[in-house]
Each structure stands twice: as structure tokens, then as C-alpha cells.
Motif scaffolding. Structure first.
Motif, mmCIF file in Angstrom:
data_model
loop_
_atom_site.group_PDB
_atom_site.id
_atom_site.type_symbol
_atom_site.label_atom_id
_atom_site.label_comp_id
_atom_site.label_asym_id
_atom_site.label_seq_id
_atom_site.Cartn_x
_atom_site.Cartn_y
_atom_site.Cartn_z
ATOM 1 N N ASN A 1 19.321 8.901 3.458
ATOM 2 C CA ASN A 1 20.386 8.039 3.958
ATOM 3 C C ASN A 1 21.263 8.759 4.974
ATOM 4 N N TYR A 2 21.641 8.007 6.017
ATOM 5 C CA TYR A 2 22.539 8.518 7.052
ATOM 6 C C TYR A 2 23.695 7.542 7.236
ATOM 7 N N VAL A 3 24.859 8.079 7.547
ATOM 8 C CA VAL A 3 25.990 7.265 8.000
ATOM 9 C C VAL A 3 26.508 7.880 9.293
ATOM 10 N N GLY A 4 26.936 7.019 10.207
ATOM 11 C CA GLY A 4 27.409 7.526 11.487
ATOM 12 C C GLY A 4 28.102 6.449 12.281
ATOM 13 N N ALA A 5 28.228 6.702 13.570
ATOM 14 C CA ALA A 5 28.892 5.769 14.481
ATOM 15 C C ALA A 5 28.159 5.776 15.806
ATOM 16 N N ARG A 6 28.315 4.684 16.515
ATOM 17 C CA ARG A 6 27.610 4.515 17.789
ATOM 18 C C ARG A 6 28.573 3.968 18.830
ATOM 19 N N LEU A 7 28.437 4.432 20.054
ATOM 20 C CA LEU A 7 29.159 3.886 21.193
ATOM 21 C C LEU A 7 28.128 3.311 22.141
ATOM 22 N N ALA A 8 28.244 2.023 22.445
ATOM 23 C CA ALA A 8 27.256 1.340 23.278
ATOM 24 C C ALA A 8 27.951 0.598 24.402
ATOM 25 N N GLY A 9 27.454 0.794 25.609
ATOM 26 C CA GLY A 9 27.910 0.034 26.761
ATOM 27 C C GLY A 9 26.799 -0.887 27.230
ATOM 28 N N HIS A 10 27.109 -2.172 27.403
ATOM 29 C CA HIS A 10 26.124 -3.164 27.817
ATOM 30 C C HIS A 10 26.534 -3.763 29.159
ATOM 31 N N VAL A 11 25.575 -3.879 30.068
ATOM 32 C CA VAL A 11 25.822 -4.500 31.364
ATOM 33 C C VAL A 11 24.877 -5.683 31.521
ATOM 34 N N TYR A 12 25.420 -6.878 31.718
ATOM 35 C CA TYR A 12 24.616 -8.055 32.034
ATOM 36 C C TYR A 12 25.492 -9.080 32.720
ATOM 37 N N SER A 13 24.914 -9.788 33.661
ATOM 38 C CA SER A 13 25.625 -10.820 34.452
ATOM 39 C C SER A 13 26.886 -10.263 35.098
ATOM 40 N N GLY A 14 26.836 -9.006 35.509
ATOM 41 C CA GLY A 14 27.982 -8.405 36.174
ATOM 42 C C GLY A 14 29.108 -8.015 35.252
ATOM 43 N N GLU A 15 28.922 -8.119 33.929
ATOM 44 C CA GLU A 15 29.961 -7.778 32.965
ATOM 45 C C GLU A 15 29.612 -6.470 32.262
ATOM 46 N N LEU A 16 30.637 -5.688 31.929
ATOM 47 C CA LEU A 16 30.478 -4.467 31.152
ATOM 48 C C LEU A 16 31.185 -4.657 29.820
ATOM 49 N N ASN A 17 30.424 -4.593 28.737
ATOM 50 C CA ASN A 17 30.964 -4.782 27.399
ATOM 51 C C ASN A 17 30.706 -3.551 26.553
ATOM 52 N N TRP A 18 31.610 -3.293 25.597
ATOM 53 C CA TRP A 18 31.530 -2.102 24.754
ATOM 54 C C TRP A 18 31.448 -2.503 23.286
ATOM 55 N N TYR A 19 30.553 -1.828 22.565
ATOM 56 C CA TYR A 19 30.433 -2.010 21.120
ATOM 57 C C TYR A 19 30.623 -0.658 20.456
ATOM 58 N N MET A 20 31.395 -0.638 19.392
ATOM 59 C CA MET A 20 31.638 0.604 18.651
ATOM 60 C C MET A 20 31.410 0.358 17.157
ATOM 61 N N PRO A 21 30.143 0.253 16.741
ATOM 62 C CA PRO A 21 29.866 -0.013 15.325
ATOM 63 C C PRO A 21 29.712 1.255 14.492
ATOM 64 N N LEU A 22 30.012 1.148 13.205
ATOM 65 C CA LEU A 22 29.592 2.122 12.226
ATOM 66 C C LEU A 22 28.161 1.783 11.820
ATOM 67 N N VAL A 23 27.367 2.811 11.507
ATOM 68 C CA VAL A 23 25.940 2.590 11.275
ATOM 69 C C VAL A 23 25.519 3.238 9.951
ATOM 70 N N TYR A 24 24.799 2.451 9.154
ATOM 71 C CA TYR A 24 24.131 2.995 7.960
ATOM 72 C C TYR A 24 22.632 2.903 8.171
ATOM 73 N N SER A 25 21.926 4.014 8.022
ATOM 74 C CA SER A 25 20.475 4.054 8.217
ATOM 75 C C SER A 25 19.805 4.637 6.981
ATOM 76 N N ARG A 26 18.572 4.162 6.757
ATOM 77 C CA ARG A 26 17.783 4.679 5.647
ATOM 78 C C ARG A 26 16.361 4.921 6.088
ATOM 79 N N GLN A 27 15.807 6.076 5.753
ATOM 80 C CA GLN A 27 14.416 6.375 6.051
ATOM 81 C C GLN A 27 13.509 5.526 5.175
ATOM 82 N N ILE A 28 12.426 5.034 5.756
ATOM 83 C CA ILE A 28 11.470 4.228 5.011
ATOM 84 C C ILE A 28 10.052 4.746 5.243
#
Length: 198
Positions: free
Chosen positions: A171-198
Motif C-alpha cells: 500500500n502507498y499513500v501520496g499526493a499528486r499535482l496535475a495540470g490539464h490543458v484543453y480548449s485553451g484552458e489550464l486547470n489544476w488538480y491536487m488529489p491525495l492518492v491511495y494505491s495498492r499493488q495487485i
């Protein structure tokens, strides 16, 4: 657009059925900042990351977003803009599919990863088209012409960085910073992330 979406979904199914060696399933949730940041909200995502080797992989994410914000009227007193009037807000909701090559710079007890790739997004926006203000001797009023259904399908690009720490064997816990560009717009997402190996 439909062919592109079907191709990405087929890749997701193929990846999920292939032999899995330290692959990751993930859940993420956090803040969303749309446009210049005046529209704020949240995002929720589910992802699958296929590890090709120690440092390289490919990830698909299905993410839902929602954001809204007050309209800025220059020179208009706040007293004539009722808080309860939802017509005086921008709102943006969407669902997007992300297909991301992954470079894991560090991949031990701590994970540092860089991700970049295309985003296929469906978005519904509600926004005012025009407004007017009339002043009277004892009161003022605000009128708004409103568009409640503005829908778009767009293909964009995202760049992301993630840091995570292993908390148990798989199991991992962490955070992510994501920048998205579409239709001339720049949007930011800052989610916390839980991951599990399978």
C-alpha cells in the motif's frame, strides 16, 4: 471522438488482463482549480498502472470533476447579488479519461513519478451569457441571461507529478499535482492518492 474513446477503453481492458507484476490500482480525491483559479471544487479518480519495468509504466485514469464560483461584477455592490441566487455562479462538471506514460524516478519505499499524456474530456458548463443592473430610488436589481447547458468534447494534454510513501507491504499513500490543458484552458488538480499493488 468516439473511436478515440473506444481505443483508450480497449487499452485499459487489455492492460488489466495482462500478467500483473507490481501493478497498481489507485483511488484519488482532492481539490480542483479551473481556469484562473476562481472556480474551485473537487475531483475523484480511479486508475490502473501497468508496470513495464522498474522505472517505466503506463497508467489510465477515469476522473470526475466539479467546480463552481461566484461571478465577479466590477463596481456592483454585493448587497444586490443574493447568495441564494444560483444564476450568479459559473459551474463546470466533467468526466475525463487519461492515458499516461509513467517515469518512476524513485521506486522503492518512496515513489516519485512523472506522468504526461493525452486527456479525453466531456464537460458540461453553466454560465451567464449577459447581465444587467437597474437602479431605483430605494432598491437595485440584477438581471441575468443564463445558459444552463453548454456541452463540449475535447482532447487535451496533462502533465503530472506524484510523490508517495509505502505504508504497508502493498500500500502507498501520496499526493499528486496535475495540470490539464484543453480548449485553451489550464486547470489544476491536487488529489491525495491511495494505491495498492495487485
Amino acid at each position: 471522438m468516439k473511436k478515440t474513446l473506444l481505443s483508450l477503453l480497449l487499452c485499459q481492458v487489455t492492460m488489466a488482463q495482462s500478467p500483473q507484476n507490481k501493478n497498481l490500482m489507485s483511488f484519488s480525491a482532492g481539490h480542483t482549480f479551473m481556469g484562473t483559479g476562481d472556480l474551485r471544487g473537487f475531483n475523484v479518480g480511479f486508475g490502473f498502472q501497468k508496470q513495464l519495468n522498474k522505472h517505466f509504466g503506463i497508467e489510465t485514469n477515469l476522473r470526475a470533476t466539479s467546480a463552481s464560483g461566484r461571478i465577479y461584477f466590477a463596481g456592483i455592490p454585493n448587497s444586490i447579488i443574493p447568495e441564494s441566487n444560483k444564476e450568479l455562479r459559473f459551474s463546470v462538471s466533467g468526466a475525463q479519461l487519461e492515458m499516461l506514460p509513467v517515469l518512476s524516478i524513485i521506486n522503492e519505499g518512496i515513489k516519485i513519478s512523472l506522468l504526461a499524456g493525452p486527456v479525453l474530456r466531456y464537460q458540461v458548463s453553466s454560465r451567464p451569457n449577459s447581465f444587467g443592473v437597474s437602479y431605483h430610488q430605494n432598491a437595485s436589481s440584477l438581471s441575468v441571461t443564463y445558459n444552463q447547458s453548454f456541452k463540449t468534447n475535447t482532447l487535451g494534454f496533462t502533465g503530472q507529478v506524484e510523490g508517495a510513501v509505502k505504508i504497508k507491504k502493498k500500500n502507498y499513500v501520496g499526493a499528486r499535482l496535475a495540470g490539464h490543458v484543453y480548449s485553451g484552458e489550464l486547470n489544476w488538480y491536487m488529489p491525495l492518492v491511495y494505491s495498492r499493488q495487485i
